[in-house]
Design a protein around this motif. Structure first.
Motif, PDB file in Angstrom:
ATOM      1  N   ILE A 168      -4.202   6.046   2.305  1.00 23.04           N
ATOM      2  CA  ILE A 168      -4.325   4.721   2.470  1.00 23.04           C
ATOM      3  C   ILE A 168      -5.421   4.370   3.362  1.00 23.04           C
ATOM      4  O   ILE A 168      -5.793   4.889   4.400  1.00 23.04           O
ATOM      5  CB  ILE A 168      -3.028   3.746   3.103  1.00 23.04           C
ATOM      6  CG1 ILE A 168      -1.872   4.282   2.321  1.00 23.04           C
ATOM      7  CG2 ILE A 168      -3.349   2.468   3.283  1.00 23.04           C
ATOM      8  CD1 ILE A 168      -0.647   3.696   2.828  1.00 23.04           C
TER       9      ILE A 168
ATOM     10  N   LEU B 155       0.779  -0.996  -0.119  1.00 22.70           N
ATOM     11  CA  LEU B 155       0.116  -0.104   0.081  1.00 22.70           C
ATOM     12  C   LEU B 155       0.853   1.234  -0.074  1.00 22.70           C
ATOM     13  O   LEU B 155       0.669   2.321  -0.711  1.00 22.70           O
ATOM     14  CB  LEU B 155      -0.901  -0.013   1.210  1.00 22.70           C
ATOM     15  CG  LEU B 155      -1.897  -1.041   1.336  1.00 22.70           C
ATOM     16  CD1 LEU B 155      -2.949  -0.968   2.534  1.00 22.70           C
ATOM     17  CD2 LEU B 155      -3.128  -0.828  -0.043  1.00 22.70           C
TER      18      LEU B 155
ATOM     19  N   ARG C 171      -7.405  -4.111  -0.622  1.00 23.11           N
ATOM     20  CA  ARG C 171      -7.315  -3.080   0.340  1.00 23.11           C
ATOM     21  C   ARG C 171      -7.197  -1.608  -0.668  1.00 23.11           C
ATOM     22  O   ARG C 171      -6.751  -1.972  -1.951  1.00 23.11           O
ATOM     23  CB  ARG C 171      -5.883  -2.975   0.899  1.00 23.11           C
ATOM     24  CG  ARG C 171      -6.189  -4.286   2.172  1.00 23.11           C
ATOM     25  CD  ARG C 171      -6.953  -3.592   3.094  1.00 23.11           C
ATOM     26  NE  ARG C 171      -6.386  -2.346   3.767  1.00 23.11           N
ATOM     27  CZ  ARG C 171      -5.467  -2.407   4.719  1.00 23.11           C
ATOM     28  NH1 ARG C 171      -5.111  -3.524   5.101  1.00 23.11           N
ATOM     29  NH2 ARG C 171      -5.232  -1.050   5.160  1.00 23.11           N
TER      30      ARG C 171
ATOM     31  N   VAL D 100      -6.169   2.410  -2.092  1.00 16.15           N
ATOM     32  CA  VAL D 100      -5.417   3.849  -1.971  1.00 16.15           C
ATOM     33  C   VAL D 100      -6.048   4.615  -2.550  1.00 16.15           C
ATOM     34  O   VAL D 100      -6.400   4.463  -3.960  1.00 16.15           O
ATOM     35  CB  VAL D 100      -4.004   3.541  -2.223  1.00 16.15           C
ATOM     36  CG1 VAL D 100      -3.253   4.841  -2.144  1.00 16.15           C
ATOM     37  CG2 VAL D 100      -3.240   2.335  -1.533  1.00 16.15           C
TER      38      VAL D 100
END
Length: 331
Positions: free
Chosen positions: A105, A87, A132, A134
């Protein structure tokens, strides 16, 4: 009478008083209450439609701006991948491109909150293959090279995927244009109905008072003078009606905006905001409502003048034709 003796004053003449003039068009004969009500209703509908179209356009523009100023980097989980380091690397790599401003993030808690409406509370992201995110803020006027950024991310982090939201922006623009087009069409229909209604209502009110026009014309009043007297009368009626309708429409938007502001973070307000955006039209919307009121007043006034001039023309036409003198009123 000796010199120096004051002269005797004769009887004083009574002062002449000017009798107040009554209006040429008697308000009791041409009340126009029905016309005023019609104008108020049509003005309310026209202003309400105009305000709704303005609100939809402003909301769509706000949504488009919010989506266009951000891009998202999705990183899929992998057993051989250090997610936290990936990330940070993705964020740092994106910020090296010209046109990017900031990178954020999305932490684990925020990711879990995003999935709560579908998967419920108490999620353990380690047990689910949840990507995940960003979020990268970009310069809308000078956006970065998305193709180069996508290629750089794929070379350094194969699990990363860049979403520039172009598909969503295109769909949103198409939806906004369609909604604005439909609203504009409805506004045109409402305004056309208002025009026809005001024209026929004004002519109906004048046709019932044709004898006033005939009497004024027979005693020597010029056509322009008679038309101006009727213009003044119907201008007052139209201003009252259009102001009442426009004020009521503006009040509806103001009340809706006040309710939305007082009920922030409630389910009702969230649903209304998601569907319609904010109920704030801004200065442009209220100026448009004011302009609509002025147009309605001018329309009614011009219709009254045209109808009076046409009535006088018909009277002169009848007087010039001896075979039709029986249509004139008895003097």
């Amino acid at each position: 009478m000796t010199e120096g003796e004051p002269k005797a004053q004769g009887p004083r003449r009574p002062e002449m008083r000017v009798r107040p003039t009554a209006p040429i068009v008697p308000p009791s004969n041409v009340s126009g209450n029905a016309l005023m009500l019609v104008i108020a209703i049509m003005a309310f509908l026209a202003c309400l439609t105009f305000g709704a179209v303005s609100m939809v356009r402003a909301t769509a523009a706000s949504w488009q701006s919010q989506i266009s100023r951000e891009v998202t980097i999705q990183i899929k989980p992998d057993d051989a991948l250090d997610m936290e380091q990936a990330l940070k690397d993705a964020r740092d790599l994106a910020l090296t491109f010209a046109g990017t401003r900031d990178g954020t993030i999305v932490d684990r808690a925020a990711t879990a909150r995003l999935l709560e409406p579908w998967l419920g509370e108490g999620l353990n992201l380690d047990e689910l293959p949840v990507p995940r995110l960003v979020i990268v803020t970009i310069d809308e006027q000078n956006p970065p090279d998305f193709a180069a950024m996508r290629q750089a991310l794929a070379g350094k982090i194969p699990q990363a995927f860049l979403d520039d939201h172009r598909t969503w922006v295109d769909r949103l623009v198409a939806m906004a244009r369609t909604t604005a087009l439909i609203g504009t069409g409805v506004l045109v229909l409402v305004f056309s109905a208002m025009v026809l209604t005001v024209v026929f209502a004004t002519r109906g009110a004048l046709s019932g008072n044709r004898h006033i026009v005939e009497v004024l014309h027979f005693v020597g009043a010029e056509a322009g003078f008679v038309a101006s007297e009727f213009q003044k009368h119907f201008l007052k009626i139209s201003l009252k009606g259009s102001f009442a309708g426009g004020f009521l429409a503006a009040l509806c938007f103001a009340v809706a905006g006040f309710w939305q502001g007082r009920s922030i973070a409630t389910p009702e307000s969230d649903q209304a905001t998601a569907l319609f955006g904010t109920f704030s039209m801004g200065l442009t919307g209220y100026l448009g409502i004011a302009a609509t009121m002025v147009v309605i007043a001018l329309l009614t006034t011009l219709t009254a003048r045209f109808t009076v001039m046409r009535t006088i023309y018909e009277i002169d036409l009848i007087r010039s034709d001896p075979s039709r003198t029986d249509q004139l009123p008895d003097s």
